[in-house]
Every structure is written in structure tokens, then in C-alpha cells.
Write an enzyme that holds these catalytic residues in place. Structure first.
Site, short mmCIF file in Angstrom:
data_model
loop_
_atom_site.label_atom_id
_atom_site.label_comp_id
_atom_site.label_asym_id
_atom_site.label_seq_id
_atom_site.Cartn_x
_atom_site.Cartn_y
_atom_site.Cartn_z
N ASN A 137 61.91 37.62 26.52
CA ASN A 137 60.72 38.28 25.96
C ASN A 137 59.61 37.25 25.81
O ASN A 137 59.61 36.45 24.88
CB ASN A 137 61.08 38.91 24.60
CG ASN A 137 59.96 39.79 24.06
OD1 ASN A 137 58.88 39.86 24.62
ND2 ASN A 137 60.23 40.46 22.95
N ASN A 142 53.76 43.56 23.53
CA ASN A 142 53.94 44.75 24.36
C ASN A 142 55.31 45.40 24.14
O ASN A 142 55.73 46.28 24.90
CB ASN A 142 53.76 44.41 25.85
CG ASN A 142 54.81 43.43 26.37
OD1 ASN A 142 55.75 43.08 25.66
ND2 ASN A 142 54.65 42.98 27.60
N ASP A 143 56.01 45.00 23.07
CA ASP A 143 57.38 45.49 22.85
C ASP A 143 57.45 46.99 22.59
O ASP A 143 58.32 47.67 23.12
CB ASP A 143 58.02 44.75 21.67
CG ASP A 143 58.43 43.33 22.02
OD1 ASP A 143 58.27 42.93 23.19
OD2 ASP A 143 58.91 42.62 21.11
N GLY A 160 62.95 44.38 24.60
CA GLY A 160 61.66 43.69 24.66
C GLY A 160 61.45 42.69 25.78
O GLY A 160 60.40 42.05 25.84
N ASP A 162 60.39 41.14 29.34
CA ASP A 162 59.19 41.50 30.10
C ASP A 162 58.91 40.50 31.22
O ASP A 162 59.65 39.53 31.42
CB ASP A 162 57.98 41.62 29.17
CG ASP A 162 57.78 40.40 28.27
OD1 ASP A 162 58.22 39.29 28.65
OD2 ASP A 162 57.19 40.55 27.19
N ASP A 327 68.52 52.41 44.92
CA ASP A 327 69.54 52.95 44.03
C ASP A 327 70.14 54.25 44.60
O ASP A 327 69.50 54.96 45.38
CB ASP A 327 68.89 53.23 42.67
CG ASP A 327 69.84 53.79 41.66
OD1 ASP A 327 70.79 53.09 41.28
OD2 ASP A 327 69.64 54.95 41.24
N GLU A 356 72.44 50.97 47.94
CA GLU A 356 73.60 51.00 47.05
C GLU A 356 74.64 51.96 47.62
O GLU A 356 74.70 53.13 47.26
CB GLU A 356 73.21 51.43 45.63
CG GLU A 356 74.38 51.31 44.66
CD GLU A 356 74.14 52.02 43.34
OE1 GLU A 356 74.81 51.65 42.35
OE2 GLU A 356 73.32 52.95 43.29
#
Length: 611
Positions: A137, A142-143, A160, A162, A327, A356
Site C-alpha cells: 500500500n 485511495n484506500d 489497500g 495499490d 481468466d 487459463e
């Protein structure tokens, strides 16, 4: 007075009607495009009240409107625009008219920045998989967003991490020996509860603000390139989040599979290639949803298919990323995936995509690789994932008996004839969806060292999961949140900082140093990164293989037995040839090749051969 009131009412009615007819645009995607793209046509999604009823025109040199495609919902129109090779960058006026009302939107066409990025990756690289919310973090302001706050005590909440945190750790990764950073999905997940993992996307064109802005992601990618590393972006085209902006007003009923009604997928992944598969079972697999919170997208809808393909190309061009991991690969329409791969590779020939392909058997993964003879149509995918080898590797190095499970590894790799290119598949010991390779009950590094020696000298493109280097543990039974724990030291106020030598204990430092030495050496070994492979069937718990490129040979000896063993070199003449000595790249011990080499219990040697 009465006449005045009538006139005012008349003017009010005129105002209401004129207001109702006013053209309003709520959203345009993508926000820009570029001149000089190989494919000259692109799509613009336009969303606004009754925008589908408006007439659309474009007047700009070299730019023409091919089609203004209306759909079931009049609040959408899909513009297909052709950009000639002669077109110049600038703002393209797109005019919408409805009766006497007109509105012009200046759509940006930009010059390409094709001097960096889009490099792809191959066996010379090592990918480092990061769950951004759990890594570091760097910017606490910006959390919290959208009434969702961080709660590090809850393994399933936002924590949190980033872009700023990843940025501060680029030197750490480079020092370790990583060449390629791979981030789990970074697009907006404006979901109830936060969707920390990133797989419930609510805006395909926006970064999640808890990680940072689009511009910050682009800057992070550039900084990664400046460090001599690459960036891979995790993408999800199979489904979106239930809070995606279009879910309140779908373009058409068939935008979402099963006409937008929840249907649980049966996860019958082999049904797409199973010649005996029940049609209803296959349909449920392809059209079913992962969860109610992840509506399944219908890639057979032509406008949606183009939208999704174009979104991938937009991110490549905008941020200059080097690769994509896709994904839930097998859950999507085959023809769509083949087209998506081809269009991306046509635009960026050096690029690489990992699908995947989660199967227990390697035959199913091989079915998806480009030019596979197993499939009647070309899948166009360069790099499937080798889950089969992962499952074998997770138990192969237990060392609970003199024979171990190295024979399972050998047999799995001996099936490589099913791959068009076995050197271009993704190999890994664990990831964010699997129990971690490191285990709480491991009291020494024998299993750790053998596993990493195998992964980083084996054919294929290796991937490491963040925290492996500091012996992070976690099982699937404990929950996905335990597989994606915070990296100690990544948050202000953490009691320990395991990004530093001082913050790690003795065993962690031994593990870190071993991996660093192996990774840094691997960069210099063309035999491993570019060479072919020869292996021998395990005997008495000993597995021997080699990587060979021109006059360079690396010989790997793995001992799964719980006792040391003397290994005669007479059997390995194909590898040894005229070489007379060998040096272990970890211990720097030298061995003559005209006599047996004694390998420690549950030990390994990575030998560079010389004359």
C-alpha cells in the site's frame, strides 16, 4: 391575464418537448482511438436516452462512418468507423441529429506510442504474479471508495494495496531476478463488499480507483519497462460484475447468457472438447454463471464480441502492456476466443497471451494451443497453462519415501508430444487459486529448493506467486483470502518488513537467497531459456534431465530419496558427450564426469557442463 397564462403554458410545453428531444450522451467507449492501427475499422459504443434514434454523421479527412448499428435497446448505438492510413490525429466531429436538434461530439484520434511495450514474453522470462490489493500500500488516501473501507483483519475484504505500492517494490523484484510483473485484474470492481480480487469488473475501461487511475497504471507500466522488466495484465472476458453500469439497462436481452437470468455453471470444462458430451451439459457450462455476482457475457453477440476484443487492444495500445493472462479461458465461445487471439496477434505480432486452461490432464490444455492437431479449428492461443504438471509437482517433492513421486513428473512431461510447442506453455507451482506450494509443516527447505530448481530449469515459461520467496503458506481449505495474504512490510506500520533482509528470519533469508541466485543465473543460461530438453526415466528416486543449446548444456539431478545416493554418469552419455566436468550453480561445487556424483538426500544439483 388569461391569454398571458395560456402563452406561458404553451411556452412551457414547447420547452418540455424540446428538452425531451435534446440529445444527451451519457457514455462513449472507448474514450479514444489511434491512427495507424493495422485494422482500420473500430467500434464506438454510444449510450444515451434514445440515442439509437438519432442520425449519425462524421466529417473528417480519412475517417468514415461505415455503420451506425441499432440494437434492441434504443439507448445504444454502435458506430463502426474506418480510419484510413492517410488519416491524421485530431478531434473527429461525430454529429448526432434528431429533427432540429443536433449535438457534435469531438472524438479524439491520437498518434500511437509504439516505441515501447507490447514485447510479449517467452521462456526467457519469469512471471511474478501479484494480487495488487495484498502486495503493498503506497498511498493510503485511495484506500476507501464507494462506501467500502479497508479491513485487513477480514481476509475477504479490501486491504489497500495499490499501484504506488507495486511501484515502490520494482527494485525489490528486479533484485530478486524477476523479469515480468503480472497483476491480477486492475479494472474497476465497484461491487458490494469490494471484490478485492478484481474478477467482477464493473467498468472495462477504467482502473479501480483504489489501485489508482488509468494514468497511474500507464505510468507503472512505463516504470516497469524502464527497469528492464515487462508488464502482464490479467483480463476477464467471460463475465462482468453484477454492478457493471450496463446491467441496469442492457443493450439487448442476449447481452448476458441465459437471457440475463441466473444459471449456475456446472464447471464441466472438458465438455467443449468431449466428443461424447451431452449438448445440454455443454450449454450449461458455456452459458452458466460463476456466481450471481458475475453475470456471464455472451460472446456470440457480434457487438459484444467486438467490444471485448477492442477493449483488450485498447489497453495494449494505451498502457503498452506486454502480455495478457485471460481468466476462465475455456468457459467462453471457441470462435470468439480464436478471433480475439488472432486480432490481438495481428496487431501485435510479438505479444503473448496466456489462457487459463484449468484441466487435470495436459491433453485438454494442449487442445487449446495454436495450430493444435487435436482441435478441428485453430484456437490461435500461444500459451496454455500446464495445470497437470502443477498438480504432479505439488506432491512430487514430498520425499516421504526413497522413490517419491518424480515418476509422475516424468510421465507428465513425456506426454509433451500432444503440444504443438511445449516450450511455450506456462508452468507454475501455485497461484492465487491454489494452495500455496510452501506448507506450514515444512521445517527445512529441501522441498522448496527441489520444487524451484525443477520449475526454473524445466521446459516452459515459469510463473512464481508473490511471497513464495519468503515462504508464505496458505491452503484452499482456509479460504481464498488465506491464499492472498498481505506481504509483510507492504503497509505503513507493519511489525515486520519481509521485503528486507533484516525483516526476514534465517530460514526465509536462506530461501530468498537461493531463489535469487537461481533466478539471476537463469537469465544468463541460454541452455535453459532457449534450449531443447532431454530427460531419463527416474531410477531409484533419481530424475535426470538436461537443457541443451548449441555447445551449452545444463544437467539437472533431482533426488527424491530420503538418503544420499551416488549417481553413475555412464547412463547419461547423450547429455555428457565430450564434456569432462560439471559445476553446481548454487554451491559452486565441481564434479568430474568420469565418476559417480553423490547427491544429498532430497537434494538437487543444477550442473553446467564444461570440457
Amino acid at each position: 391575464m388569461y391569454k398571458k397564462i395560456i402563452n406561458l403554458l404553451f411556452l412551457a410545453v414547447i420547452f418540455l418537448f424540446s428538452s425531451a428531444a435534446a440529445i444527451t450522451i451519457n457514455r462513449i467507449e472507448p474514450a479514444n482511438w489511434w491512427v495507424g492501427m493495422k485494422k482500420t475499422e473500430f467500434q464506438i459504443l454510444v449510450y444515451g436516452p434514445n440515442i439509437g434514434n438519432a442520425k449519425v454523421s462524421i466529417s473528417y479527412p480519412g475517417v468514415t462512418l461505415t455503420t451506425a448499428a441499432k440494437v434492441e435497446n434504443p439507448n445504444y448505438v454502435f458506430l463502426y468507423v474506418n480510419v484510413a492510413k492517410s488519416a491524421k490525429a485530431g478531434n473527429v466531429p461525430v454529429t448526432f441529429s434528431n429533427g432540429t436538434d443536433k449535438f457534435t461530439y469531438n472524438y479524439p484520434l491520437k498518434n500511437r506510442d509504439d516505441k515501447s511495450g507490447a514485447m510479449g514474453f517467452d521462456a526467457a522470462d519469469v512471471l511474478y504474479l501479484i494480487t495488487p490489493d495484498r502486495f503493498a500500500n503506497g498511498r493510503t488516501e485511495n484506500d476507501n471508495w464507494d462506501s467500502v473501507s479497508v479491513n485487513r483483519q477480514n481476509p475477504n475484504a479490501r486491504h489497500g494495496g495499490d499501484y504506488a505500492g507495486v511501484l515502490t517494490k520494482l527494485d525489490y523484484m528486479k533484485d530478486l531476478g524477476i523479469t515480468t510483473v503480472w497483476l491480477n485484474p486492475i479494472q474497476e470492481n465497484k461491487m458490494r463488499g469490494g471484490s478485492y480480487h478484481g474478477y467482477a469488473i464493473t467498468d472495462f475501461y477504467q482502473s479501480d480507483p483504489r489501485f489508482g487511475s488509468n494514468e497511474e497504471f500507464k505510468a507503472l507500466t512505463k516504470a516497469t519497462h524502464n527497469k528492464g522488466m515487462k508488464m502482464v495484465m490479467d483480463m476477464v472476458l467471460n463475465h462482468c460484475g453484477s454492478s457493471h453500469w450496463w446491467m441496469k439497462d442492457l443493450p439487448s436481452k442476449n447481452w448476458i447468457n441465459n437471457d440475463g437470468v441466473f444459471l449456475q455453471t456446472n464447471h464441466a470444462t472438458v465438455s467443449v472438447m468431449d466428443v461424447h458430451a451431452s449438448p445440454s451439459e455443454k450449454k450449461t457450462f458455456l452459458n452458466g454463471w460463476f456466481t450471481r455476482g458475475m453475470p456471464d457475457l455472451n460472446q456470440t453477440n457480434p457487438h459484444l464480441a467486438t467490444y471485448l476484443i477492442q477493449n483488450s487492444i485498447w489497453w495494449i495500445e494505451y498502457a503498452r502492456i506486454d502480455g495478457i493472462r485471460q481468466d476462465t479461458y475455456s468457459y467462453m465461445d471457441f470462435d470468439f476466443l480464436a478471433r480475439w487471439n488472432k486480432e490481438v496477434y495481428d496487431e501485435y505480432p510479438d505479444f503473448n497471451i496466456v489462457g487459463e486452461t484449468w484441466y487435470n490432464k495436459s491433453t485438454s490444455s494442449a487442445w487449446w494451443q495454436a495450430n493444435s492437431i487435436l482441435s478441428k479449428k485453430n484456437p490461435h492461443l500461444k500459451t496454455p497453462m500446464d495445470f497437470s504438471l502443477t498438480f504432479a509437482a505439488q506432491k512430487a517433492f514430498d520425499g516421504k519415501s526413497d522413490n517419491g513421486y518424480l515418476g509422475d513428473l516424468f510421465e507428465d512431461i513425456a506426454q509433451d508430444f500432444i503440444y504443438v510447442d511445449p516450450y511455450h506453455i506456462l508452468t507454475f507451482l501455485d497461484n492465487h487459486d491454489l494452495g500455496r506450494f510452501n506448507r506450514k509443516e515444512d521445517t527445512d527447505l529441501n522441498r522448496y529448493k527441489q520444487g524451484l530448481a525443477f520449475l526454473l530449469t524445466m521446459r516452459g515459461i515459469p510463473q512464481l506467486y508473490y511471497g513464495t520467496e519468503v515462504l508464505m503458506t496458505g491452503t484452499k481449505e482456509e479460504g481464498d483470502g488465506r491464499l492472498r495474504v498481505d506481504f509483510p512490510g507492504g503497509w505503513p506500520g507493519d511489525k515486520t518488513d519481509q521485503f528486507t533482509k533484516a525483516g526476514r528470519n534465517a530460514l526465509q533469508n536462506e530461501a530468498w537467497d537461493y531463489l535469487q541466485k537461481l533466478l539471476q543465473w537463469r537469465k544468463t543460461s541460454e541452455a535453459v531459456t532457449k534450449g531443447k530438453m532431454i530427460h531419463y526415466a527416474p531410477n531409484n528416486g533419481i530424475y535426470v534431465y538436461a537443457r541443451i543449446k548449441d555447445n551449452k548444456t545444463v544437467m539437472v539431478i533431482l533426488n527424491s530419496a530420503v538418503k544420499e545416493q551416488a549417481v553413475s554418469m555412464n547412463r547419461f552419455t547423450d547429455i555428457i558427450g565430450s564434456f569432462t566436468s560439471a559445476k553446481d550453480i548454487i554451491s559452486s561445487k565441481s564434479f568430474p564426469l568420469n565418476s559417480a556424483i553423490t547427491i544429498p538426500a532430497k537434494g538437487e544439483y543444477i550442473l553446467e557442463l564444461s570440457k
